[in-house]
Design a protein around this motif. Structure first.
Motif: not given
Length: 411
Positions: A21-28, A135-147
């Motif tokens: 779960s943590v990696n979902l937010s900060i891995r990228w 939290m999963v939905a917002t983490a995925n949204f943040g990850r998409q913005m990073v990508k």
């Protein structure tokens, strides 16, 4: 024995799910920052790793200086044509932005580490499936913005450092019987004559690495700001969900109204502290991004017009891609500022719209603090000077266009 083994397996599974779960937010973010030596480590990191990171920092500073200093000397001492000078101002400004942002990532490492620790703690404290879904939905949204940010940044890199040199090909020297590949950042001949081999190939390769670095720094700063802001928005959505259960409670919540009010106020305070920490960590990077991109968007727009008129379509398309990447980068900073302000306003509205009149006695007065704090609207700013919002993004574009018109008039 069997029960102990089952409990141990369950514990390992829980730890694995938490790390996932943590990696979902900060891995990228880790993938972007760690190769540059600016990933903030915990306090118990070894001295060997600290020394290794300092060596990486020195190499990165050297690469940025390797791009900026020789090219700056070339512009000041050897270039006489106005357009050719202007054509190199944009890359030089981008290098300066990278230098300041890289320094800020190192200088604010402790604050960034605290933000990351807060994200990890929020994932650890999650208990209910509804909260986890948010939290999963917002983490995925943040990850998409990073990508997307990384994609646009390196799209500009690919065109500027690969497509343009390939389209130009090798140039024949007028005064010498030799051919050479033109460097992306020209070198002053007071330092070295880059037309000769193997200096030409070596310097071109080093500049290629420097280009990867400065575009990576731009993507890293944008990705950190996006992930932190989106996480704060997710926590505010969870708080709004808790407010909906304030009267009747939920299975994982306190059995008393006083306990639920205390948890809600405590969560609101944590969110405000996290936003304040995010503002502190990203303020300088945001200011450099806003001011630098305003100038670079103006200059790149001028390059597009000039190259289009000269029928150099490869260069024109390259500058269009760079313009899109710069515009998108500044848009993300302004968009996340707008997103945080909007969620703060929604939190205040939700606090008022629940059935607070059903609370017994003076307990309903406890919501006044939340409503008041939410209505003040926590704002993200660029260096405590410019409020990050869609209005600011509009102002940046207008300013860049105004500078562009002035530049066209003067030249």
């Amino acid at each position: 024995m069997q029960n102990a083994r089952t409990a141990n397996t369950k514990c390992l599974s829980t730890v694995h799910e938490y790390e996932k779960s943590v990696n979902l937010s900060i891995r990228w973010n880790r993938w972007l920052l760690k190769p540059m030596g600016v990933w903030p480590h915990s306090a118990n990191v070894s001295q060997t790793e600290k020394c290794f990171n300092r060596q990486i920092n020195a190499v990165c500073y050297g690469l940025i200086s390797f791009l900026f200093i020789p090219c700056g000397l070339y512009v000041m001492l050897e270039v006489e044509d106005v357009y050719n000078k202007l054509k190199l101002f944009g890359p030089l400004i981008f290098c300066m932005m990278a230098y300041f942002k890289y320094y800020s990532l190192i200088f604010r490492g402790k604050d960034i580490r605290e933000c990351l620790d807060c994200i990890e703690l929020d994932w650890r404290n999650i208990k209910h499936s509804e909260d986890r879904e948010i939290m999963v939905a917002t983490a995925n949204f943040g990850r998409q913005m990073v990508k997307i940010s990384t994609f646009f940044m390196y799209s500009g890199f690919v065109f500027y450092y690969i497509a343009v040199p390939i389209s130009v090909g090798k140039i024949v020297a007028v005064d010498k019987n030799l051919t050479f590949v033109p460097l992306v950042f020209p070198f002053s001949r007071l330092i070295v004559d880059t037309r000769y081999s193997p200096a030409n190939e070596i310097l071109f390769s080093i500049q290629f690495l420097g280009g990867i670095l400065i575009h990576g720094i731009a993507a890293a700063g944008c990705s950190l700001a996006a992930v932190f802001a989106v996480h704060a928005c997710g926590q505010m959505q969870i708080l709004m969900l808790w407010l909906g259960y304030l009267i009747n409670g939920r299975a994982d919540m306190s059995k008393t109204v006083d306990g639920r009010i205390a948890n809600i106020v405590s969560q609101h305070v944590r969110i405000l502290k996290f936003l304040d920490l995010t503002e502190k960590a990203m303020s300088e990077i945001s200011l450099v991004e806003v001011s630098g991109c305003t100038l670079d968007i103006c200059l790149v727009g001028y390059y597009i017009i000039a190259e289009w008129n000269s029928k150099d379509l490869t260069a024109a398309i390259t500058y269009i891609i760079i313009l899109i990447s710069l515009t998108f980068n500044i848009f993300i900073f302004c968009y996340i500022g707008e997103l945080v302000a909007e969620q703060c306003r929604k939190l205040g509205e939700t606090s008022y719209m629940i059935d607070w009149h059903r609370l017994p006695g003076k307990k309903r007065l406890s919501l006044v603090l939340i409503i008041t704090m939410s209505n003040t609207t926590m704002k993200l700013t660029a260096g405590n000077i410019i409020k990050l919002s869609l209005t600011s993004f509009n102002d940046v574009i207008k300013t860049s266009v105004a500078f562009l018109n002035m530049l066209r008039t003067l030249t």
